[in-house]
Design an enzyme around this catalytic site. Sequence first.
Site, PDB file in Angstrom:
ATOM      1  N   ARG A 144       0.837  -1.216   0.000  1.00  0.00           N
ATOM      2  CA  ARG A 144       0.000   0.000   0.000  1.00  0.00           C
ATOM      3  C   ARG A 144       0.865   1.257   0.000  1.00  0.00           C
ATOM      4  O   ARG A 144       0.467   2.319  -0.461  1.00  0.00           O
ATOM      5  CB  ARG A 144      -0.972   0.012   1.204  1.00  0.00           C
ATOM      6  CG  ARG A 144      -1.765   1.308   1.298  1.00  0.00           C
ATOM      7  CD  ARG A 144      -3.023   1.206   2.149  1.00  0.00           C
ATOM      8  NE  ARG A 144      -2.802   0.601   3.443  1.00  0.00           N
ATOM      9  CZ  ARG A 144      -2.255   1.217   4.497  1.00  0.00           C
ATOM     10  NH1 ARG A 144      -1.866   2.466   4.421  1.00  0.00           N
ATOM     11  NH2 ARG A 144      -2.096   0.569   5.631  1.00  0.00           N
TER      12      ARG A 144
ATOM     13  N   TYR B 192     -16.427  14.508 -16.045  1.00  0.00           N
ATOM     14  CA  TYR B 192     -16.938  13.136 -15.943  1.00  0.00           C
ATOM     15  C   TYR B 192     -17.920  13.121 -14.764  1.00  0.00           C
ATOM     16  O   TYR B 192     -17.627  13.665 -13.689  1.00  0.00           O
ATOM     17  CB  TYR B 192     -15.767  12.168 -15.716  1.00  0.00           C
ATOM     18  CG  TYR B 192     -16.249  10.801 -15.324  1.00  0.00           C
ATOM     19  CD1 TYR B 192     -17.087  10.087 -16.162  1.00  0.00           C
ATOM     20  CD2 TYR B 192     -15.905  10.239 -14.106  1.00  0.00           C
ATOM     21  CE1 TYR B 192     -17.566   8.845 -15.798  1.00  0.00           C
ATOM     22  CE2 TYR B 192     -16.372   8.994 -13.737  1.00  0.00           C
ATOM     23  CZ  TYR B 192     -17.212   8.297 -14.596  1.00  0.00           C
ATOM     24  OH  TYR B 192     -17.691   7.075 -14.226  1.00  0.00           O
TER      25      TYR B 192
ATOM     26  N   ASP C 207      -7.508  17.186 -15.232  1.00  0.00           N
ATOM     27  CA  ASP C 207      -7.758  15.800 -15.617  1.00  0.00           C
ATOM     28  C   ASP C 207      -7.421  15.706 -17.108  1.00  0.00           C
ATOM     29  O   ASP C 207      -8.117  16.257 -17.952  1.00  0.00           O
ATOM     30  CB  ASP C 207      -9.225  15.428 -15.343  1.00  0.00           C
ATOM     31  CG  ASP C 207      -9.532  13.967 -15.662  1.00  0.00           C
ATOM     32  OD1 ASP C 207      -8.858  13.405 -16.538  1.00  0.00           O
ATOM     33  OD2 ASP C 207     -10.463  13.406 -15.052  1.00  0.00           O
TER      34      ASP C 207
ATOM     35  N   LYS D 198      -8.309   4.330 -19.408  1.00  0.00           N
ATOM     36  CA  LYS D 198      -8.596   4.794 -20.757  1.00  0.00           C
ATOM     37  C   LYS D 198      -7.351   4.658 -21.646  1.00  0.00           C
ATOM     38  O   LYS D 198      -6.869   3.572 -21.812  1.00  0.00           O
ATOM     39  CB  LYS D 198      -9.124   6.228 -20.679  1.00  0.00           C
ATOM     40  CG  LYS D 198     -10.210   6.421 -19.589  1.00  0.00           C
ATOM     41  CD  LYS D 198     -11.438   5.625 -19.896  1.00  0.00           C
ATOM     42  CE  LYS D 198     -12.469   5.481 -18.797  1.00  0.00           C
ATOM     43  NZ  LYS D 198     -12.403   6.170 -17.560  1.00  0.00           N
TER      44      LYS D 198
HETATM   45  N1  LCS Z   1     -11.824  11.210 -15.381  1.00  0.00           N
HETATM   46  C1  LCS Z   1     -12.375  11.091 -16.608  1.00  0.00           C
HETATM   47  C2  LCS Z   1     -12.172  12.174 -17.620  1.00  0.00           C
HETATM   48  C3  LCS Z   1     -13.132   9.974 -16.912  1.00  0.00           C
HETATM   49  O1  LCS Z   1     -13.657   9.880 -18.147  1.00  0.00           O
HETATM   50  C4  LCS Z   1     -13.321   8.959 -15.923  1.00  0.00           C
HETATM   51  C5  LCS Z   1     -14.147   7.757 -16.197  1.00  0.00           C
HETATM   52  C6  LCS Z   1     -12.737   9.130 -14.657  1.00  0.00           C
HETATM   53  C7  LCS Z   1     -11.983  10.269 -14.433  1.00  0.00           C
HETATM   54  C8  LCS Z   1     -12.862   8.089 -13.593  1.00  0.00           C
HETATM   55  O2  LCS Z   1     -12.035   7.007 -13.889  1.00  0.00           O
HETATM   56  P1  LCS Z   1     -12.303   5.478 -13.457  1.00  0.00           P
HETATM   57  O3  LCS Z   1     -12.475   5.453 -11.979  1.00  0.00           O
HETATM   58  O4  LCS Z   1     -13.539   5.025 -14.163  1.00  0.00           O
HETATM   59  O5  LCS Z   1     -11.058   4.795 -13.900  1.00  0.00           O
HETATM   60  N2  LCS Z   1     -14.906   7.857 -17.349  1.00  0.00           N
HETATM   61  C9  LCS Z   1     -15.744   6.968 -17.833  1.00  0.00           C
HETATM   62  C10 LCS Z   1     -16.476   7.173 -19.017  1.00  0.00           C
HETATM   63  O6  LCS Z   1     -16.521   8.204 -19.667  1.00  0.00           O
HETATM   64  N3  LCS Z   1     -17.131   6.070 -19.298  1.00  0.00           N
HETATM   65  O7  LCS Z   1     -16.980   5.131 -18.310  1.00  0.00           O
HETATM   66  C11 LCS Z   1     -16.078   5.631 -17.304  1.00  0.00           C
END
Ligand code: LCS
Length: 395
Positions: A60, A113, A185, A210
């Site tokens: 951790r 998001y 972000d 992503k």
């Molecule tokens: N920031 C952005 C710009 C995102 O698109 C997402 C998730 C997150 C943070 C959060 O990340 P995660 O915890 O899911 O790894 N975006 C998503 C989307 O547009 N479709 O499904 C998840």
Amino acid sequence: MSEKKDFQLDTRVIHAGYHPDPIARSVSPPIYQTSTFAFESAEHGAALFTGQEQGFIYTRLGNPTIKALEEAVASLEKGYAALATSSGMAAVSTVYMTFLEKDAHMIGTAALYGASRTIVETELVRFGISSDFIDTSNLEEIKKRIKKNTKLLYIESPANPTMVMADIAACAELAHKHGLLLVVDNTFASPILQNPLELGADVVLHSVTKFINGHTDVVGGIIISKTQDLHLRLKKVLHLLGGTMDPHQAWLVLRGLRTLKLRVEKAQENAQKLAQWLSTHPKVAWVNYPGLPSHPQYELMKKQMRGPGSMISFGLKGGYEAGIKLINSVKLCTLAVSLGGIETLIQHPASMTHSSVPKKTREESGITDDLIRLSVGCEAYEDLRDDLQQGLEKC
Ligand code: LCS
């Protein structure tokens, strides 16, 4: 922190963060699938805990496989250091928990998001944290919302899913003038197309789920800081909250990362052609893609990004009903949330990724009911175009 900072991006994406393993000299980094590390002696263990000696204690708090990924992404983002997290939301929430205290105020992009906004408005509000989610492409609007207790300017650029950009250098200047931190972000651009720290941001984060991983098989996040001080503040909170990445997860993300530049370039080439084709299609009402000269921030994209990327949002002349028909008709594009993988995904943000945001708020931030989001992958352009064409014929 990375040893290969001087090489070009093409080289760093392949080599950064890796040191040949000292035992077998494996070319692929070993997966240190362990929760804990043996101390040489009581004194050694105690010295690791006080920080007098450097080494691994407990996963951790750090692990060599995770460290390799952190060093690679820190190098690509030109940061001091990075912290890998269990998900993108673990990165987002660690940033909020580090930089916002009781009664603090933050300003964020309206079209974030969904969960990045919802956590502030429904959870952090319980700790007295207030927020204004606004059009961060408008500097005057940001200026108006800055208060005595404002600590953070948090932007997504390009934003999910409107593709609206913020002028990162101007936001950094404004934020610093008023003593705020600027967090970006950078998920949609990836470090291949944009480096917010170079433009003046203090902290950058990604959902590595992503583009960085890119193979739609891992959830993860990462936070990159410009300075040692910011890194240490974030590290303390992350280690206490416990949203750290797992070694196997880190190994998969590092494997995906090595082809990031090739994937981003191929997907972007497809997206540019698809956006142009969609924008002249008789069934299409509008297209948001930063690579089209019709995008209101086309010049800003050229100024702060190395390319427009592979995310497109668009609406059909038949509105919501036609959009739903399209996403139910495609055969090659997969109807799924997430983005940035090698395969093309299509989804409807108002009922899917942004459904946690109330309808009125959604519409005010440009996430209208007719908006369809396309994450363009690395398939053959003609196959993607033909699939969308057969779907559009049914709308
Ligand atoms: N920031 C952005 C710009 C995102 O698109 C997402 C998730 C997150 C943070 C959060 O990340 P995660 O915890 O899911 O790894 N975006 C998503 C989307 O547009 N479709 O499904 C998840």
